[in-house]
Design a protein around this motif. Structure first.
Motif, mmCIF file in Angstrom:
data_model
loop_
_atom_site.group_PDB
_atom_site.id
_atom_site.type_symbol
_atom_site.label_atom_id
_atom_site.label_comp_id
_atom_site.label_asym_id
_atom_site.label_seq_id
_atom_site.Cartn_x
_atom_site.Cartn_y
_atom_site.Cartn_z
ATOM 1 N N SER A 46 0.831 -1.214 0.000
ATOM 2 C CA SER A 46 0.000 0.000 0.000
ATOM 3 C C SER A 46 0.861 1.259 0.000
ATOM 4 C CB SER A 46 -0.948 0.012 1.207
ATOM 5 O OG SER A 46 -0.217 0.068 2.407
ATOM 6 N N LEU A 47 2.138 1.117 0.329
ATOM 7 C CA LEU A 47 3.066 2.253 0.342
ATOM 8 C C LEU A 47 4.026 2.223 -0.853
ATOM 9 C CD1 LEU A 47 3.907 2.233 4.158
ATOM 10 C CD2 LEU A 47 2.429 3.852 2.942
ATOM 11 N N ALA A 48 3.847 1.280 -1.760
ATOM 12 C CA ALA A 48 4.739 1.160 -2.919
ATOM 13 C C ALA A 48 4.783 2.468 -3.702
ATOM 14 C CB ALA A 48 4.283 0.016 -3.825
ATOM 15 N N GLY A 49 5.983 2.954 -3.964
ATOM 16 C CA GLY A 49 6.177 4.178 -4.741
ATOM 17 C C GLY A 49 6.146 5.450 -3.921
ATOM 18 N N LEU A 50 5.689 5.379 -2.682
ATOM 19 C CA LEU A 50 5.602 6.590 -1.859
ATOM 20 C C LEU A 50 6.981 7.194 -1.611
ATOM 21 C CD1 LEU A 50 3.577 8.406 -0.334
ATOM 22 C CD2 LEU A 50 4.082 7.047 1.707
ATOM 23 N N ASP A 51 8.001 6.340 -1.520
ATOM 24 C CA ASP A 51 9.349 6.819 -1.233
ATOM 25 C C ASP A 51 9.952 7.665 -2.353
ATOM 26 O OD1 ASP A 51 9.647 4.728 -3.007
ATOM 27 O OD2 ASP A 51 11.208 3.705 -1.857
ATOM 28 N N GLU A 52 9.264 7.782 -3.470
ATOM 29 C CA GLU A 52 9.740 8.633 -4.558
ATOM 30 C C GLU A 52 9.327 10.094 -4.377
ATOM 31 O OE1 GLU A 52 9.261 7.042 -8.522
ATOM 32 O OE2 GLU A 52 8.940 5.044 -7.657
ATOM 33 N N PHE A 53 8.550 10.383 -3.354
ATOM 34 C CA PHE A 53 8.094 11.744 -3.075
ATOM 35 C C PHE A 53 8.899 12.336 -1.921
ATOM 36 C CE2 PHE A 53 4.593 9.720 -5.200
ATOM 37 C CZ PHE A 53 4.076 10.710 -6.023
ATOM 38 N N SER A 54 9.042 13.644 -1.914
ATOM 39 C CA SER A 54 9.784 14.311 -0.840
ATOM 40 C C SER A 54 8.892 14.687 0.340
ATOM 41 C CB SER A 54 10.465 15.576 -1.364
ATOM 42 O OG SER A 54 9.505 16.554 -1.752
ATOM 43 N N HIS A 55 7.599 14.892 0.087
ATOM 44 C CA HIS A 55 6.697 15.369 1.133
ATOM 45 C C HIS A 55 5.363 14.628 1.088
ATOM 46 C CE1 HIS A 55 9.580 18.653 0.999
ATOM 47 N NE2 HIS A 55 9.151 18.995 2.199
ATOM 48 N N LEU A 56 4.699 14.632 2.237
ATOM 49 C CA LEU A 56 3.376 14.022 2.378
ATOM 50 C C LEU A 56 2.388 15.044 2.910
ATOM 51 C CD1 LEU A 56 4.237 10.754 4.334
ATOM 52 C CD2 LEU A 56 3.923 11.007 1.874
#
Length: 158
Positions: A46-56
């Motif tokens: 469910s978090l796949a690809g989230l690490d490619e963003f700098s902010h949430l």
């Protein structure tokens, strides 16, 4: 159904772990915490690809705010007599209807069901209702405007 309000029930997607244990204003950018997803409902995918963003963008519940202390009318932000009374929807105070907070924070890492962040202005134990990656295209288009008191209030917030 026009004008009819419906009841809304939400189940948190996770919980804030670590960081501050008490809510107090200012210097939030020094705080690091985890957002731990509910492992009974979500897997690491469910978090796949989230690490490619700098902010949430994080939607959370001000869970320690007593519902009886919620404001629905005008008041002076932080009780400061130098600032004008403004309605609850013209400020971001925690004692608000539905006790919802929205925060933008830096994403530091994703590890399994843990999302490590800096600058999240939620405290340890806060129920997290949603996570979204911050995308520049969702920022306001054109010039933004705010009153001087808001700029003064936020000067040391992060």
């Amino acid at each position: 159904m026009e004008g009819t309000m419906i009841a809304v029930s939400l189940q948190p997607v996770g919980t804030v772990v670590g960081g501050r244990t008490e809510a107090f204003d200012d210097d939030w950018n020094t705080e690091e915490a985890l957002i731990r997803l509910d492992g009974t409902r979500f897997g690491p995918d469910s978090l796949a690809g989230l690490d490619e963003f700098s902010h949430l963008e994080v939607v959370f519940l001000f869970h320690l705010v007593d519902p009886a202390s919620v404001h629905t009318s005008a008041r002076r932000p932080r009780g400061n007599p130098d600032w004008p009374p403004v309605g609850i929807f013209a400020q971001r105070a925690k004692n608000r209807p539905n006790r919802l907070g929205v925060s933008r924070c830096r994403l530091l890492a994703v590890d399994g069901l843990d999302v490590r962040v800096r600058g999240l202005d939620a405290i340890d134990g806060s129920p997290v209702l949603d996570l979204k990656p911050y995308m520049a295209e969702f920022a306001p288009q054109g010039e933004t405007v705010q009153p001087a008191w808001a700029t003064e209030l936020m000067r040391n917030y992060y």
